[in-house]
Design a protein around this motif. Structure first.
Motif, short mmCIF file in Angstrom:
data_model
loop_
_atom_site.label_atom_id
_atom_site.label_comp_id
_atom_site.label_asym_id
_atom_site.label_seq_id
_atom_site.Cartn_x
_atom_site.Cartn_y
_atom_site.Cartn_z
N TYR A 39 37.29 53.87 -28.61
CA TYR A 39 37.10 54.87 -29.65
C TYR A 39 38.35 55.01 -30.49
N ASP A 40 38.25 54.54 -31.71
CA ASP A 40 39.35 54.68 -32.66
C ASP A 40 38.71 54.95 -34.01
N SER A 41 38.47 56.22 -34.29
CA SER A 41 37.67 56.57 -35.48
C SER A 41 38.39 56.18 -36.76
N ASP A 42 39.72 56.20 -36.75
CA ASP A 42 40.45 55.84 -37.96
C ASP A 42 40.25 54.36 -38.28
N MET B 62 37.87 52.41 -37.23
CA MET B 62 36.47 52.12 -37.55
C MET B 62 36.10 52.58 -38.95
N SER B 63 36.65 53.71 -39.38
CA SER B 63 36.30 54.14 -40.73
C SER B 63 36.97 53.24 -41.77
N ASP C 23 34.79 50.15 -41.90
CA ASP C 23 33.62 50.38 -42.74
C ASP C 23 33.98 50.39 -44.21
N ALA D 273 31.70 48.64 -32.95
CA ALA D 273 33.14 48.89 -33.05
C ALA D 273 33.93 47.71 -32.51
#
Ligand code: NAG
Length: 290
Positions: A155-158, A160-161, A164, A217
């Motif tokens: 989980y690394d939302s930064d 992954m965003s 995208d 991811a």
């Protein structure tokens, strides 16, 4: 007797060493390393008019790649059966000499990879070549040819965003060749030059959608459709299939170095065994003579 029967199996080992060491070093041939290949199941007869047409097609590809990043050809024979269609597409950031080298390499490999088949395709890092006896020129084709997803990033939302965002920028960018990046995240898209702008856009959109849905991811993703591809990498050591990042080249270099060292050691051991067995046999002969 026993020693003599031990000898023959060592010789193939030496042959293997000679063959492998004559292969080009992957770390120096980044744009020419293999990604995928495919061949039709139907074959042509050796010495047939189709074969000579195919050879002229492949020659045309090599010659054209010295001055153009893309070209398509149709070679007509005396009968409808002998027509060959073909094209090549170099990656948009390659220089003309690199494009020519890549297509030359691909052409020399496809004859071995697709032995006497009426259709074939070979994608190297820097170029695609494709031929067939049915026309595919100018035809959009979104068939998935190769999909590769890297290991999950966790989980690394930064990250992954940003991934995208890079994929979206590729989707929104125009042209046959598109690059995008945000920090360590790098992406590229390439259409085959026989597509028009709308067909290319449609193909890239499809590949981006598939990358997002199928690679989730993942640390890197490669989506090769028949007429376009989209690739991304998020940097780091895991980006083996990354789009030309220096880390992926280093890793390939390491692997080939390790392989070369292992093969070299095996060859030395084989030579020592042969030498020792030769010496002991000649000593035996000497002993027997007296
Ligand atoms: C392509 O080659 C195969 C095998 O020779 C043949 O059966 C087929 O009819 C050919 N297709 C065309 C369009 O000529």
């Amino acid at each position: 007797m026993n020693r003599a029967s031990q000898l023959p199996p060592l010789l193939p080992l030496l042959n293997l060493f000679l063959i492998l060491s004559s292969l080009p070093n992957p770390s120096t041939a980044g744009t020419e390393s293999f990604i995928y290949g495919g061949c039709s199941q139907l074959t042509y007869a050796p010495g047939s008019p189709f074969e000579s047409n195919l050879n002229s097609l492949l020659t045309s590809l090599v010659n054209s790649a010295t001055y153009s990043a893309f070209n398509k050809f149709t070679i007509y024979g005396s009968s409808q059966q002998d027509i060959v269609y073909g094209l090549y597409q170099c990656r948009g950031d390659l220089s003309m000499p690199d494009c020519a080298d890549c297509v030359t390499q691909a052409v020399s490999q496809i004859g071995v990879f697709c032995s006497s088949t009426t259709g074939g395709a070979l994608q190297l890092q820097g170029c695609l070549i494709k031929y067939d006896n049915t026309s595919f020129l100018g035809v959009e084709d979104k068939t998935v040819v190769l999909k590769k997803c890297g290991p999950p990033l966790g989980y690394d939302s930064d990250l992954m965003s940003r991934r995208d965002a890079v994929l979206d920028s590729l989707d929104n960018g125009g042209g046959l060749f598109r690059v995008g990046g945000s920090g360590e995240v790098q992406g590229m898209a390439q259409c085959v030059g026989d597509l028009n702008a709308n067909q290319c856009q449609d193909c890239v959109t499809a590949a981006v959608g598939k990358l997002k849905s199928d690679c989730g991811a993942a640390a890197y993703g490669d989506m090769f459709l028949a007429k376009c591809y989209v690739r991304y990498s998020t940097g780091g050591d895991y980006s083996q299939a990354g789009s030309g990042s220096s880390s992926s080249h280093d890793q390939q270099g390491q692997t080939s170095k390790t392989l070369a060292i292992i093969i070299g050691m095996l060859a030395v051991v084989a030579l020592i065994i042969i030498f020792v067995s030769f010496i002991s046999r000649s000593l035996e002969k000497k002993g027997g003579g007296k």
